[in-house]
Design an enzyme around this catalytic site. Structure first.
Site, PDB file in Angstrom:
ATOM      1  N   TYR A 168      -7.813   0.869  -7.422  1.00 23.34           N
ATOM      2  CA  TYR A 168      -7.408   1.253  -6.070  1.00 23.34           C
ATOM      3  C   TYR A 168      -5.949   0.842  -5.898  1.00 23.34           C
ATOM      4  CZ  TYR A 168      -7.832   1.415  -0.883  1.00 23.34           C
ATOM      5  OH  TYR A 168      -7.677   1.684   0.446  1.00 23.34           O
ATOM      6  N   LYS A 228      -7.741   5.471  -7.476  1.00 24.20           N
ATOM      7  CA  LYS A 228      -7.728   5.862  -6.069  1.00 24.20           C
ATOM      8  C   LYS A 228      -6.274   5.808  -5.626  1.00 24.20           C
ATOM      9  CE  LYS A 228      -9.415   4.660  -1.444  1.00 24.20           C
ATOM     10  NZ  LYS A 228     -10.177   3.688  -0.629  1.00 24.20           N
ATOM     11  N   VAL A 274     -11.625   9.946  -2.100  1.00 22.36           N
ATOM     12  CA  VAL A 274     -12.305   8.772  -1.537  1.00 22.36           C
ATOM     13  C   VAL A 274     -12.021   8.804  -0.049  1.00 22.36           C
ATOM     14  CG1 VAL A 274     -12.501   6.265  -1.526  1.00 22.36           C
ATOM     15  CG2 VAL A 274     -12.070   7.470  -3.675  1.00 22.36           C
TER      16      VAL A 274
END
Length: 296
Positions: A134, A162, A204
């Site tokens: 992330y 992400k 996401v």
């Protein structure tokens, strides 16, 4: 692990007394699955992971894995300050049956590049679970650079990113450097269609918690090349998607879930439910969005 698709970063549901409300949580999960989402992410910012006890995280993960029963992957987020804690959760996720991990850089300490890479490698080497990094320097103050991702290519189970840098061109930059070595998923609702058009394979999502059908439809239309149809829904969606890029995104999205009948406003302190002008302003956005909801 197939990282392609819409992965809701789901909220954690609470009763008024602060205890976990698993019945309401699963009501929302049912709606997500019926709408065609491709995975479930637990323990993110929206999940209020920082105010959940270790026992609650274990309960939430175990019961979600059991409830979803393999229909889609269940991903556990790791956001820890200590490497030993990240290792604990990587092992616990495997034990509880999670399909993969989402990992932030170390929390609370501003690690340098060598430390961040070592942190990710240490956890990746400890597990065979697939991992999504992330990358959110705006909110978490640590940028995972292209050079750092180059070092991480040796970890085969670090498979996805992400992408939350807020820089759409970073999708092209990453593809130019790494080809399809990393699967890129947009992590910012207000940039999702743009990044999907530039080569991201997943989303996401946050507002998916309240509007899963619309989110999945946009993703599917883009993948089918039906750009005009996707753009029309996306333009309707944008005022709602902007609720995802505010420090109070948890309260905003939980209020949207409540208005859609698949959630409640209950949050854990220090968060408080919305009041006054702020509440009226956010409710106006949500109510207008619902009133103008497109027919799919």
């Amino acid at each position: 692990m197939n990282w392609k698709g819409v992965f809701p970063a789901v909220t954690t549901k609470f009763h008024a007394d602060g205890s976990l409300d698993m019945d309401l949580f699963f009501k929302n999960i049912d709606f997500q699955l019926e709408s065609g989402v491709h995975g479930i992410i637990l323990g993110g910012t929206l999940g209020e992971s920082s105010v959940l006890s270790q026992e609650e995280k274990i309960t939430l993960t175990k019961e979600t894995v059991d409830y979803v029963a393999g229909k889609v992957p269940v991903i556990l987020n790791i956001a820890e300050g200590a490497t030993q804690d990240a290792l604990f959760w990587a092992a616990k996720a495997k034990e509880l049956g999670a399909s993969g991990l989402m990992m932030l850089p170390p929390m609370r300490y501003s690690a340098d590049g060598r430390e961040v890479v070592t942190y990710f490698k240490t956890v990746a080497d400890s597990t065979d679970l697939p991992i999504m990094i992330y990358n959110n320097p705006v909110d978490y103050k640590t940028l995972v650079t292209i050079e750092m991702f180059a070092e991480l290519t040796e970890c085969e189970n670090i498979q996805a990113i992400k992408e939350s840098t807020r820089d759409i061109s970073n999708v092209t930059r990453m593809i130019n450097r790494f080809g399809d070595r990393y699967q890129l998923l947009c992590g910012v609702d207000t940039l999702a269609m743009e990044e999907l058009l530039m080569g991201a394979v997943g989303w996401v999502a946050g507002l998916v918690c309240a509007f899963p059908k619309e989110t999945v439809t946009i993703f599917n239309l883009v993948n089918e090349g039906k750009i005009e149809e996707a753009r029309e829904i996306y333009r309707w969606f944008l005022p709602l998607l902007e609720l995802d890029i505010h420090p109070k995104l948890v309260q905003y999205i939980k209020l949207a879930e409540t208005h859609c009948g698949i959630g409640s406003e209950h949050v854990r302190a220090p968060r408080l439910t919305l009041i006054g002008e702020e509440r009226e302003r956010i409710e106006k956005i949500i109510k207008e969005g619902i009133a103008k909801r497109p027919k799919l």
